[in-house]
Design a protein around this motif. Structure first.
Motif, mmCIF file in Angstrom:
data_model
loop_
_atom_site.group_PDB
_atom_site.id
_atom_site.type_symbol
_atom_site.label_atom_id
_atom_site.label_comp_id
_atom_site.label_asym_id
_atom_site.label_seq_id
_atom_site.Cartn_x
_atom_site.Cartn_y
_atom_site.Cartn_z
ATOM 1 N N MET A 139 0.838 -1.192 0.000
ATOM 2 C CA MET A 139 0.000 0.000 0.000
ATOM 3 C C MET A 139 0.880 1.251 0.000
ATOM 4 N N THR A 140 0.392 2.269 -0.667
ATOM 5 C CA THR A 140 1.175 3.508 -0.728
ATOM 6 C C THR A 140 1.229 4.161 0.654
ATOM 7 N N ARG B 167 0.849 7.144 3.136
ATOM 8 C CA ARG B 167 0.010 8.339 3.176
ATOM 9 C C ARG B 167 0.637 9.369 4.103
ATOM 10 N N THR B 168 0.777 10.584 3.660
ATOM 11 C CA THR B 168 1.284 11.643 4.540
ATOM 12 C C THR B 168 0.393 12.862 4.414
ATOM 13 N N LEU B 169 0.466 13.703 5.423
ATOM 14 C CA LEU B 169 -0.313 14.939 5.459
ATOM 15 C C LEU B 169 0.609 15.992 6.065
ATOM 16 N N THR C 102 1.940 14.486 9.440
ATOM 17 C CA THR C 102 1.337 13.213 9.863
ATOM 18 C C THR C 102 1.690 12.158 8.828
ATOM 19 N N ILE C 103 1.939 10.953 9.293
ATOM 20 C CA ILE C 103 2.187 9.848 8.359
ATOM 21 C C ILE C 103 1.342 8.646 8.773
ATOM 22 N N GLY C 104 0.805 7.946 7.785
ATOM 23 C CA GLY C 104 0.046 6.723 8.060
ATOM 24 C C GLY C 104 1.018 5.580 8.316
ATOM 25 N N ASN D 39 -0.039 6.249 13.247
ATOM 26 C CA ASN D 39 -0.232 7.486 12.478
ATOM 27 C C ASN D 39 0.279 8.709 13.238
ATOM 28 N N PRO E 166 -6.549 12.693 11.800
ATOM 29 C CA PRO E 166 -5.842 11.638 11.069
ATOM 30 C C PRO E 166 -6.686 11.040 9.949
ATOM 31 N N LEU F 24 -5.825 11.479 6.231
ATOM 32 C CA LEU F 24 -4.919 10.600 5.476
ATOM 33 C C LEU F 24 -5.727 9.753 4.499
ATOM 34 N N TRP F 25 -6.892 9.290 4.957
ATOM 35 C CA TRP F 25 -7.749 8.447 4.106
ATOM 36 C C TRP F 25 -8.489 9.298 3.072
ATOM 37 N N ARG G 213 -7.363 11.940 1.607
ATOM 38 C CA ARG G 213 -6.399 12.164 0.518
ATOM 39 C C ARG G 213 -6.284 10.946 -0.382
ATOM 40 N N GLU G 214 -6.231 9.764 0.253
ATOM 41 C CA GLU G 214 -6.086 8.548 -0.534
ATOM 42 C C GLU G 214 -7.334 8.322 -1.385
ATOM 43 N N TYR H 290 -12.366 7.980 12.762
ATOM 44 C CA TYR H 290 -11.035 7.632 13.234
ATOM 45 C C TYR H 290 -11.169 7.440 14.737
ATOM 46 N N GLN I 160 -6.865 3.108 16.700
ATOM 47 C CA GLN I 160 -5.710 3.725 16.043
ATOM 48 C C GLN I 160 -5.821 3.639 14.531
#
Lengths: 108, 244
Positions: free
Chosen positions: A1-2, A4-6, A24-26, A71, B43, B46-47, B49-50, B188, B193
């Protein structure tokens, strides 16, 4: 899976101003202490290092540990004298490495 | 004491000012509320965006989601599900899976699949602030859901209504008991988590009262979801919510 960052950086900054950066990073941040339900242990898979560089110079750095939740969000303040590129790098277990670059626009 | 249905109906009819219904966000600490409202901290983004990236992805058969769903056509849809689809009711996650299967030729994932969650989150974000508008054709299903809501389950022999209607606002251990309005799914959840669906949340409550949860994708989840959305009618959709 790619991955994900924000990343949130103010769109325009005045020279010398203190500003907030959030990254933030997944990532599951698997502690290595949880049971896998079959008598074994889920192997540890966490981020170990986070680094933020402005044109190659380290401006923020952190070491991460298993007690940090999934995350993770890194929030810190910076001050910049000139425009440049902010590079965010996360490194972790199993050879994990991810980088993102964001342009920083500093006005007069 | 049982709350008479008439009293409840009267409370609902009072409108926004006298509405006794409170979303789960009103039961959270100010810092958690801020986390949900700020897209730089939530958080769930993040989803989102995906999901946005998935909308434009070219599938193996050459099709993309945005070939059919362009512009603002999908704004607010998360507030309108579950809906009638032909002769069966369908949840938003089910609809996403159906579209992925029929149009893109991808295998269905269920409501907690990675891509379904990401697309659900993206749709929820575009429904933020939209009042929840249940499908009027699903009255029978909602009635079945209401029945399940009042049915006692598990070794603890508890019904949903005993906590979430009769004891809402009180505490279970250290945690406040919310009124259980499904206004921000997928959520979320800090305990998980990760992002999760309403079905996952309901499963958590069922195992909590030591009952055996219904099978994945069972009709009961759909009925409960339809009932909960009817119960939350008129409340604003919160986008991707954060819950403790």
């Amino acid at each position: 899976m790619t991955v994900r960052t924000l990343i949130v950086v103010p769109p325009a900054i005045r020279r010398g101003d203190v500003f907030n950066v959030r990254a933030t990073i997944g990532h599951p941040m698997e502690t290595g202490h949880r049971s896998d339900g079959a008598g074994g242990v889920v192997p540890r898979d966490i981020l170990r290092r986070f680094e933020c560089r402005l044109d190659g110079n380290t401006v923020f750095r952190a070491t991460l540990y298993p007690a940090i939740a999934a995350n993770p969000i890194m929030a810190f303040t910076l001050r910049a004298e000139r425009s440049g590129n902010l590079t965010f790098t996360w490194e972790g277990d199993r050879g994990f490495r991810h980088s993102e670059t964001v342009a920083l626009n500093v006005g007069a | 004491m049982r709350v008479p249905g008439l009293l409840l109906a009267a409370l609902l009819a009072l409108g926004a000012s006298g509405d006794a219904r409170k979303s789960g966000i009103d039961f959270m600490s100010p810092s958690l509320q801020a986390m949900q409202r700020d897209d730089a901290q939530n958080p769930g983004q993040l989803w989102v965006r995906e999901g946005q990236a998935l909308m434009a992805r070219v599938a193996a058969n050459g099709q993309r989601c945005i070939d059919c769903h362009a512009g603002a056509a999908l704004d607010g849809v998360a507030a309108r599900y579950p809906r009638l689809d032909g002769r069966r009711a369908i949840t938003l996650a089910g609809r996403i899976d159906q579209c992925r299967e029929r149009r893109l030729g991808l295998a269905p994932q269920g409501s907690d699949g990675d891509e379904v969650l990401a697309l659900s989150a993206w749709l929820a974000q575009r429904s933020r602030g939209t009042p929840i508008a249940p499908d009027p054709r699903l009255a029978d299903l909602r009635q079945r859901g209401a029945q399940l809501w009042r049915q006692r389950f598990g070794q603890l022999n508890l019904a949903c209504t005993q906590c979430h209607d009769e004891r809402a606002g009180q505490r279970l251990g250290g945690a406040p008991i919310p009124q259980a309005h499904a206004t921000g799914y997928p959520i979320y959840r800090l305990e998980w988590q990760t992002l999760g669906s309403l079905e996952r949340r309901l499963r958590g409550c069922l195992t909590g009262v030591r009952a055996e949860p219904f099978a994945p994708g069972a009709e009961e989840w759909l009925a409960l979801e339809a009932y909960l959305m009817g119960r939350a009618a008129g409340l604003a959709h919160e986008g991707v919510a954060v819950r403790p």
